[in-house]
Structures are given as C-alpha cells and as structure tokens.
Enzyme design. Structure first.
Site, PDB file in Angstrom:
ATOM      1  CE  LYS A  25     -56.693 -55.033 -16.716  1.00 15.80           C
ATOM      2  NZ  LYS A  25     -55.676 -54.321 -17.571  1.00 15.80           N
ATOM      3  CG  ASN A  26     -55.578 -57.981 -19.673  1.00 14.97           C
ATOM      4  OD1 ASN A  26     -55.670 -56.819 -19.289  1.00 14.97           O
ATOM      5  ND2 ASN A  26     -54.530 -58.724 -19.392  1.00 14.97           N
ATOM      6  NE  ARG A  95     -52.454 -52.209 -22.714  1.00 16.16           N
ATOM      7  CZ  ARG A  95     -52.756 -52.919 -21.647  1.00 16.16           C
ATOM      8  NH1 ARG A  95     -52.577 -52.402 -20.445  1.00 16.16           N
ATOM      9  NH2 ARG A  95     -53.251 -54.128 -21.758  1.00 16.16           N
ATOM     10  CG  ASP A 119     -51.193 -50.956 -14.853  1.00 12.18           C
ATOM     11  OD1 ASP A 119     -51.857 -50.046 -14.329  1.00 12.18           O
ATOM     12  OD2 ASP A 119     -51.554 -52.142 -14.874  1.00 12.18           O
ATOM     13  CG  ASP A 308     -50.426 -59.237 -16.870  1.00 15.63           C
ATOM     14  OD1 ASP A 308     -50.392 -58.103 -16.395  1.00 15.63           O
ATOM     15  OD2 ASP A 308     -50.537 -59.454 -18.084  1.00 15.63           O
ATOM     16  CB  VAL A 330     -43.623 -59.387 -21.928  1.00 18.12           C
ATOM     17  CG1 VAL A 330     -44.794 -58.753 -22.686  1.00 18.12           C
ATOM     18  CG2 VAL A 330     -43.618 -60.898 -22.130  1.00 18.12           C
TER      19      VAL A 330
END
EC number: 2.5.1.7
Length: 437
Positions: A25-26, A95, A119, A308, A330
């Site tokens: 997804k990223n 984003r 998120d 994550d 992070v």
C-alpha cells in the site's frame, strides 16, 4: 440512513493456510504519482486491491491523468491537459497530495494540494517537504486549507533532512529528477519502498545514485518516459499474517514477500522463540509448545524494526510469556490503538518515558510512546471502533483469540491498506462475518 459495515469475529482455533501478499500500500500510491512525470504510459504490476489505490486514482484523474485499473495492474498516462489543483474534496483522505507538488510544478508550473490526512498516529509535518521545494527554487505558501506552490523551473540543490522522513525523501526524489542540475540529499530515508520508487524513476530515465550513509544524488534530466514495474510484496502485510499464525498457535505460509524485506522482523520473532521455515516460495513461523517469550523492541527507521510492525507485535506480546516492552520512536501517537485492545482484555500500560531503548526524540515530550505488556492475557470479545489501518488489523488478531464474539467497526480502515483482508482471514479458517450497523 446509511448503515456502516461491521465485522463479527469469533475465535475458531489456530489460523492455518497460505496467504499471497501483493505490492505494498505504501509503495503503489507513490508509484502512481511518479507515473505523472512520464511522457508516455506506465504500468504497475502486482498492485494490491486496496482503498488507497482508488483514492489516489481519483486524485490523478482530477488532475487530468488517465488511469486504468484492473485486478493486478494499473496503467497510467498523460491526458490532453494537466489541471494543477487537487480538489478540496480530497482533504484529509491520505498523505498523497503533498507528493504531487513537485510533479505538478514540472508539468504546470504551479500546484495546489489540500492538507494531508491519513491515520491519526502522530504529527506528519509538511515543513520538510515545503523547505525542500523552497530550496529548489519554488515559492510555497502554506494556508489553512492547503499548500500553493509555483516555479518556472526547479533547480538542483544540497539538502540535509533533520530526520530521515520517508515522505520528504519521496518528495525530493520526484522533484529533483526533472530539476536543473544536481541534487544531493543527506540523511535520506532508505526504506525498501523508497529504493523501489527510485528504481522505478530510473526505469523512466532518471539519473539517481544511492550512496552509503543515507545519501542520494539525483542529476536532473530534461524528460522522463513511461516505464513498467513489478511491485515487491508488502512487508507490513507479510509480518501481520505471520503474527496471525503465531498468536493463534497456527501456521500461516506467506508468499510473495522477499525475505530481505523482513530480516529484522524475522530475527525479532526468532528471539521470542518462533521457529521459521524460509525458502524461495514462502516464509512461515510457528510457536514452540511452551509458547513465545517476552521481548523488548524499539521501532526505528530502516533497517530497524518498522513502526508498522509494532501493532501486530503488541497483540503477540499479550500472548507471550512474561512482560514485554515496546518503544515507539517514529510517530509519537502510534499507540492510539491501545484503548481498543485494552477493552478486549489486553494488559497494556503506556508511558511517556523512553522504555526498552535509548532516549529518542520524544523523550522530553508528553507523547505516550512506550508500552509495557503483560502476557499471557486472557482476551474477551468486545465492541470496538478502529482508529486506523494498522490498529484495525491488530484488533482482528486480538479477536481471533478472544473469548466470545467481537464486533469491529470502522473496518474500511483495514480495507484501505490490506489486500482483501476479509477473504484472506476467512481462507485461514477464522470465523468472520459481515454485518450492517
């Protein structure tokens, strides 16, 4: 009146079977933005079916980019006219708009993007992006509703990021490839998804050098062409399903994610006692008969333990023997999901101190970024609302070992970031049902 979809989950024993993970997804959304820069058509293979793809595609189409999505690939190409404004309707959805500033400046000489969303895991300041673009010669104004920028031509420059931000590094990459002259970035993010994006841009004709010590050198070129690429498997999704097998005492074989994307995660789980089978086709992990051991884990930028990964790890801690510690370095609000797990019986306490590792950049703040977890916790079914993608997946894992039925609300968050999660869990044997509320 619209009724929201909810998932009803009841434990059904160990989860077993095979899961094939697609591109991340990223990664996929960033590749879609990069494709804007090509003079011809680009194709992204092994794309996941996630909500993020649809959101990004709609943005690109609003800008005048042609987008065609099939089950496993995305084709993108320039339309007859580029519109330099991302509509306000996309405010706060994800984003991605901030990454469109550089490409739009190259294509149209100006750009407006609405405020970023995503998120609620902590501040995602845009100042790194804005300062980089200003250093490359753009005029940038940050307003209450979004960011406006204009530039006749971006120029190469020397940049040093205060923190190896993934998003800022991606903005610089996509802004520098068509800039006049050379750009040198120090303290750049080197996550696999960032390197994958750089390789895609290189296929499009960019000149990029990845140097040691978080240094990237980009020599601007006059034009880029379309290219084709195959996305590597999602390392977040792969780790999450490995954890699903371990938490339930089962065995999930994960296909499609290269071992080198999971090196730190594999070692972390092995230290807890997990036994691995790794070959060229799949990875799988099983817990020993006596159960997993506790651990102290600190998240970090790549090649450290990925932020994550800590949400499924937190649930795994609750089913491991003893006291475990998690130190998030992070994002300062990544532990926003803990209250939902606490309602399900997870014995987790959060602190604003740096526990389980050296002091991080949040040590003098009020950010509750460390957690102590007691295992083995006896979990119970609950009615919970999911605040974000990763928290949603962790709640599914907790529900898979809880006593009784759990009702999960806000499941659209999970579907925004994971490829067909409902079907994947059902195929592993989880008792999971859809309902309306």
């Amino acid at each position: 009146m619209n009724h929201e979809e909810v998932w009803l989950i009841e434990p059904s024993g160990p989860l077993r079977g095979d899961v094939v993970v697609r591109g991340s997804k990223n990664g996929v959304s960033k590749h879609m933005v990069a494709a804007m820069l090509g003079s011809g058509e680009s194709t992204i293979h092994n794309a996941p079916e996630v909500g993020e793809v649809g959101i990004t595609a709609a943005m690109l189409e609003a800008l005048g980019i042609n987008v065609e999505i099939s089950r496993t690939e995305i084709r993108l190409g320039p339309g007859p006219e580029i519109r330099p404004r991302v509509p306000d309707a996309f405010t706060g959805l994800n984003r991605i708009p901030i990454l469109m500033l550089g490409p739009l400046l190259h294509l149209a000489g100006e750009a407006f993007v609405p405020l970023v969303g995503g998120d609620p895991i902590g501040r995602r300041p845009v100042n790194f992006h804005v300062e980089a673009l200003r250093a490359m010669g753009a005029e940038v104004e940050v307003g209450e509703t979004g960011i406006y920028a204009k530039a006749k031509r971006l120029n190469g420059t020397r940049l040093e990021l205060p923190y190896p931000s993934v998003g800022a590094t991606e903005t610089i990459l996509m802004s520098a490839v068509l800039a006049e002259g050379k750009t040198v970035v120090k303290n750049a993010a080197m996550e696999p998804e960032v390197v994958e994006l750089a390789l895609f841009l290189q296929r499009m004709g960019a000149r990029i050098e990845l140097s040691p010590d978080r240094r990237i050198v980009i020599e601007g070129v006059d034009r880029l062409h379309g290219a084709s690429t195959w996305l590597a498997g999602d390392r977040i999704e792969a780790f999450s399903y490995l954890a699903a097998g371990l938490i339930t005492g089962g065995e999930v074989r994960v296909h499609g994610c290269p071992q080198d994307r999971l090196v730190t995660a594999i070692t972390t789980l092995a230290r807890m006692g997990a036994r691995f089978e790794i070959n060229d086709e799949y990875l799988c992990a099983t817990a020993p008969p006596e159960g997993l051991r506790s651990a102290a884990v600190q998240t970090d930028t790549h090649p450290g333990f990925m932020t994550d990964w800590q949400t499924p790890l937190m649930v795994l801690f609750t089913q491991s023997q003893g006291m475990s510690v998690l130190h998030e370095t992070v994002f300062e609000n990544r532990l926003v999901y803990v209250p939902a797990l606490q309602r399900m019986g997870c014995e987790i306490e959060v602190f604003d101190q740096c526990l389980g590792g050296p002091a991080c950049r949040y040590h003098d703040t009020n950010a509750r970024h460390s957690a102590v977890v007691r295992g083995v916790s006896k979990l119970k079914g609950a009615d919970v609302t999911l605040p974000d993608i990763r928290a949603g997946f962790s709640a599914v894992l907790a529900a898979a070992v809880a006593d009784g039925v759990s009702t999960l609300r806000g499941v659209h968050h999970i579907e925004r970031g994971y490829h067909r999660p409902f079907e994947q869990f059902a195929s592993l044997g989880l008792d999971i049902r859809r309902d309306r509320s």
